[in-house]
Design a protein around this motif. Structure first.
Motif, PDB file in Angstrom:
ATOM      1  N   LEU A 126       0.824  -1.212   0.000  1.00 51.11           N
ATOM      2  CA  LEU A 126       0.000   0.000   0.000  1.00 51.11           C
ATOM      3  C   LEU A 126       0.860   1.264   0.000  1.00 51.11           C
ATOM      4  O   LEU A 126       0.410   2.322  -0.431  1.00 51.11           O
ATOM      5  CB  LEU A 126      -0.916   0.015   1.221  1.00 51.11           C
ATOM      6  CG  LEU A 126      -2.186  -0.822   1.127  1.00 51.11           C
ATOM      7  CD1 LEU A 126      -2.900  -0.846   2.462  1.00 51.11           C
ATOM      8  CD2 LEU A 126      -3.117  -0.281   0.060  1.00 51.11           C
ATOM      9  N   GLY A 129       1.460   1.599  -3.874  1.00 57.86           N
ATOM     10  CA  GLY A 129       0.420   1.404  -4.890  1.00 57.86           C
ATOM     11  C   GLY A 129      -0.876   2.119  -4.561  1.00 57.86           C
ATOM     12  O   GLY A 129      -1.033   2.718  -3.505  1.00 57.86           O
ATOM     13  N   GLU A 130      -1.812   2.039  -5.520  1.00 63.45           N
ATOM     14  CA  GLU A 130      -3.117   2.681  -5.340  1.00 63.45           C
ATOM     15  C   GLU A 130      -4.054   1.760  -4.559  1.00 63.45           C
ATOM     16  O   GLU A 130      -4.153   0.573  -4.865  1.00 63.45           O
ATOM     17  CB  GLU A 130      -3.749   2.956  -6.703  1.00 63.45           C
ATOM     18  CG  GLU A 130      -3.136   4.107  -7.456  1.00 63.45           C
ATOM     19  CD  GLU A 130      -3.969   4.438  -8.694  1.00 63.45           C
ATOM     20  OE1 GLU A 130      -4.361   5.595  -8.837  1.00 63.45           O
ATOM     21  OE2 GLU A 130      -4.224   3.517  -9.492  1.00 63.45           O
ATOM     22  N   LEU A 131      -4.766   2.329  -3.605  1.00 66.20           N
ATOM     23  CA  LEU A 131      -5.707   1.546  -2.798  1.00 66.20           C
ATOM     24  C   LEU A 131      -6.809   0.948  -3.670  1.00 66.20           C
ATOM     25  O   LEU A 131      -7.196  -0.207  -3.500  1.00 66.20           O
ATOM     26  CB  LEU A 131      -6.315   2.442  -1.714  1.00 66.20           C
ATOM     27  CG  LEU A 131      -7.261   1.769  -0.729  1.00 66.20           C
ATOM     28  CD1 LEU A 131      -6.539   0.735   0.102  1.00 66.20           C
ATOM     29  CD2 LEU A 131      -7.928   2.794   0.171  1.00 66.20           C
ATOM     30  N   SER A 132      -7.284   1.743  -4.640  1.00 63.03           N
ATOM     31  CA  SER A 132      -8.400   1.283  -5.476  1.00 63.03           C
ATOM     32  C   SER A 132      -8.004   0.109  -6.364  1.00 63.03           C
ATOM     33  O   SER A 132      -8.867  -0.609  -6.855  1.00 63.03           O
ATOM     34  CB  SER A 132      -8.932   2.425  -6.326  1.00 63.03           C
ATOM     35  OG  SER A 132      -7.887   3.009  -7.058  1.00 63.03           O
ATOM     36  N   VAL A 133      -6.704  -0.089  -6.577  1.00 59.61           N
ATOM     37  CA  VAL A 133      -6.257  -1.237  -7.355  1.00 59.61           C
ATOM     38  C   VAL A 133      -5.954  -2.412  -6.423  1.00 59.61           C
ATOM     39  O   VAL A 133      -6.360  -3.544  -6.655  1.00 59.61           O
ATOM     40  CB  VAL A 133      -4.999  -0.883  -8.186  1.00 59.61           C
ATOM     41  CG1 VAL A 133      -4.369  -2.124  -8.774  1.00 59.61           C
ATOM     42  CG2 VAL A 133      -5.353   0.094  -9.287  1.00 59.61           C
ATOM     43  N   TYR A 135      -6.685  -3.073  -3.065  1.00 55.01           N
ATOM     44  CA  TYR A 135      -7.611  -3.675  -2.110  1.00 55.01           C
ATOM     45  C   TYR A 135      -8.507  -4.724  -2.765  1.00 55.01           C
ATOM     46  O   TYR A 135      -8.665  -5.817  -2.224  1.00 55.01           O
ATOM     47  CB  TYR A 135      -8.416  -2.593  -1.383  1.00 55.01           C
ATOM     48  CG  TYR A 135      -9.127  -3.113  -0.167  1.00 55.01           C
ATOM     49  CD1 TYR A 135      -8.410  -3.718   0.865  1.00 55.01           C
ATOM     50  CD2 TYR A 135     -10.507  -3.032  -0.044  1.00 55.01           C
ATOM     51  CE1 TYR A 135      -9.050  -4.212   1.982  1.00 55.01           C
ATOM     52  CE2 TYR A 135     -11.154  -3.533   1.079  1.00 55.01           C
ATOM     53  CZ  TYR A 135     -10.419  -4.124   2.083  1.00 55.01           C
ATOM     54  OH  TYR A 135     -11.056  -4.623   3.172  1.00 55.01           O
ATOM     55  N   PRO A 136      -9.094  -4.448  -3.968  1.00 54.88           N
ATOM     56  CA  PRO A 136      -9.902  -5.506  -4.596  1.00 54.88           C
ATOM     57  C   PRO A 136      -9.097  -6.758  -4.961  1.00 54.88           C
ATOM     58  O   PRO A 136      -9.656  -7.846  -5.001  1.00 54.88           O
ATOM     59  CB  PRO A 136     -10.460  -4.829  -5.855  1.00 54.88           C
ATOM     60  CG  PRO A 136     -10.422  -3.378  -5.553  1.00 54.88           C
ATOM     61  CD  PRO A 136      -9.215  -3.176  -4.705  1.00 54.88           C
ATOM     62  N   ILE A 137      -7.788  -6.599  -5.196  1.00 57.50           N
ATOM     63  CA  ILE A 137      -6.970  -7.764  -5.544  1.00 57.50           C
ATOM     64  C   ILE A 137      -6.915  -8.750  -4.373  1.00 57.50           C
ATOM     65  O   ILE A 137      -6.731  -9.947  -4.552  1.00 57.50           O
ATOM     66  CB  ILE A 137      -5.547  -7.317  -5.973  1.00 57.50           C
ATOM     67  CG1 ILE A 137      -5.635  -6.540  -7.285  1.00 57.50           C
ATOM     68  CG2 ILE A 137      -4.611  -8.498  -6.134  1.00 57.50           C
ATOM     69  CD1 ILE A 137      -4.324  -6.038  -7.795  1.00 57.50           C
ATOM     70  N   TYR A 138      -7.147  -8.218  -3.184  1.00 55.44           N
ATOM     71  CA  TYR A 138      -7.146  -9.042  -1.982  1.00 55.44           C
ATOM     72  C   TYR A 138      -8.183 -10.165  -2.076  1.00 55.44           C
ATOM     73  O   TYR A 138      -8.090 -11.170  -1.389  1.00 55.44           O
ATOM     74  CB  TYR A 138      -7.431  -8.136  -0.782  1.00 55.44           C
ATOM     75  CG  TYR A 138      -6.986  -8.690   0.527  1.00 55.44           C
ATOM     76  CD1 TYR A 138      -5.632  -8.793   0.823  1.00 55.44           C
ATOM     77  CD2 TYR A 138      -7.908  -9.123   1.460  1.00 55.44           C
ATOM     78  CE1 TYR A 138      -5.221  -9.315   2.017  1.00 55.44           C
ATOM     79  CE2 TYR A 138      -7.503  -9.641   2.663  1.00 55.44           C
ATOM     80  CZ  TYR A 138      -6.161  -9.740   2.941  1.00 55.44           C
ATOM     81  OH  TYR A 138      -5.763 -10.264   4.125  1.00 55.44           O
ATOM     82  N   LEU A 175      -7.595  -5.525 -13.197  1.00 57.47           N
ATOM     83  CA  LEU A 175      -6.960  -4.551 -12.295  1.00 57.47           C
ATOM     84  C   LEU A 175      -5.462  -4.480 -12.545  1.00 57.47           C
ATOM     85  O   LEU A 175      -4.868  -3.404 -12.499  1.00 57.47           O
ATOM     86  CB  LEU A 175      -7.225  -4.920 -10.835  1.00 57.47           C
ATOM     87  CG  LEU A 175      -8.590  -4.553 -10.287  1.00 57.47           C
ATOM     88  CD1 LEU A 175      -8.746  -5.107  -8.885  1.00 57.47           C
ATOM     89  CD2 LEU A 175      -8.768  -3.036 -10.259  1.00 57.47           C
ATOM     90  N   VAL A 178      -4.964  -2.378 -15.523  1.00 59.70           N
ATOM     91  CA  VAL A 178      -5.208  -0.967 -15.198  1.00 59.70           C
ATOM     92  C   VAL A 178      -3.992  -0.379 -14.491  1.00 59.70           C
ATOM     93  O   VAL A 178      -3.566   0.730 -14.780  1.00 59.70           O
ATOM     94  CB  VAL A 178      -6.462  -0.835 -14.294  1.00 59.70           C
ATOM     95  CG1 VAL A 178      -6.566   0.568 -13.738  1.00 59.70           C
ATOM     96  CG2 VAL A 178      -7.714  -1.181 -15.080  1.00 59.70           C
TER      97      VAL A 178
END
Lengths: 182, 123
Positions: A126, A129-133, A135-138, A175, A178
């Protein structure tokens, strides 16, 4: 006559300035771009092109995290199979019994240790990197839990679970794409 | 189990608990990010209040989650867990001014659909 365009930009500050990159124009008008292999100096375009490789790193770190998260959940499930003794208020001895049982519960301890590794790796990812990218990868941890449960608990893969795994992988791939855009 | 039965056999309280767990979890992610950014000044900054808050929120979110998931259908509750990805995306726009592209929205939609499928397959 040979003209050397000085489209050179320093990269980093380590000062190992032997390498260089330049565009050389010869008399006939042919432009040749070249750069030295041990470079600490890049022309503008090379520095911007180098960025995507870096921006992928946090993505891989979070993917590593999900492995830890999946393993931690499996371990905690194993740990939960050994029920802990109750803590009885006004009975200090029960607290000791509880603590000893907790420390003796190796899978549970391993689960927490794996979670700690997971948290550390997530924090490091984190940072860059970007949170919006990231966190969903989690969500890839769901995939690991399904796969590991098949191995450890003989859980069966049904059509819904397989569809879920494929959809999550698709989303995460998107993601990843992106994130590699500058 | 058909969707209507699954929905009816899941108490509203469970849904609220699981949704609040995902809201708390998404704030956990925000604080972890805030704390992680302080580490740009060096690894020793790993001990900071924001990271502690982030980890506490993550751990705290597991309490309503476990309470909520005890009753009701996973096919209904799992998708609510993954709402945290949607929350996190909103917070990254609000707090970190990240660009939310169509690609990111499509990716989270795919992931949500995937988690729904896993919830259905698990119940």
């Amino acid at each position: 006559m040979v003209t050397v365009h000085s489209a050179i930009k320093p990269r980093g500050g380590s000062g190992a300035g032997e390498g260089f990159a330049a565009a050389v124009e010869t008399e006939s008008g042919v432009v040749t771009n070249f750069h030295c292999s041990e470079v600490d100096w890049y022309p503008d375009e090379l520095t911007t092109k180098a960025a995507p490789a870096d921006s992928r790193k946090p993505v891989y770190m979070v993917l590593g995290c999900t492995v830890f998260a999946g393993l931690a959940q499996i371990m905690m499930k194993y740990g939960a199979e050994h029920p802990l003794p109750p803590i009885v208020l006004l009975e200090p001895a029960s607290l000791w019994v509880f603590t000893l049982a907790l420390l003796g519960n190796f899978p549970l301890i391993a689960g927490y240790a794996l979670s700690a590794c997971n948290a550390l790796l997530l924090i490091l990812a984190l940072r860059d990197g970007e949170l919006s990218v990231l966190y969903p990868i989690y969500s890839v941890s769901y995939v690991w839990v399904i796969l590991l449960s098949m191995y450890f608990f003989n859980d069966h893969l049904n059509i819904w679970k397989s569809a879920g795994v494929l959809l999550i992988m698709g989303g995460v791939t998107l993601l990843g794409k992106v994130s590699s855009k500058p | 189990m058909n969707p209507t039965t699954a929905l009816n056999s899941t108490p509203i309280s469970s849904m609220v608990l699981v949704m609040s767990a995902s809201l708390i979890g998404s704030f956990g992610a925000v604080f972890l990010k805030l704390g992680a950014e302080r580490m740009k000044h060096g690894f020793r900054h790993i001990l900071n209040l924001k990271l502690v808050a982030g980890i506490a929120l993550f751990l705290g979110s597991s309490v309503p989650f476990v309470m909520g998931i005890r009753h009701g259908e996973l096919s209904v509750l799992y998708p609510m867990v993954s709402l945290s990805y949607v929350f996190a995306m909103v917070w990254s726009k609000v707090f970190f001014k990240e660009h939310i592209s169509a690609g990111k929205i499509a990716a989270v939609a795919l992931i949500l659909a995937g988690v729904v499928c896993i919830g259905v397959g698990g119940s």
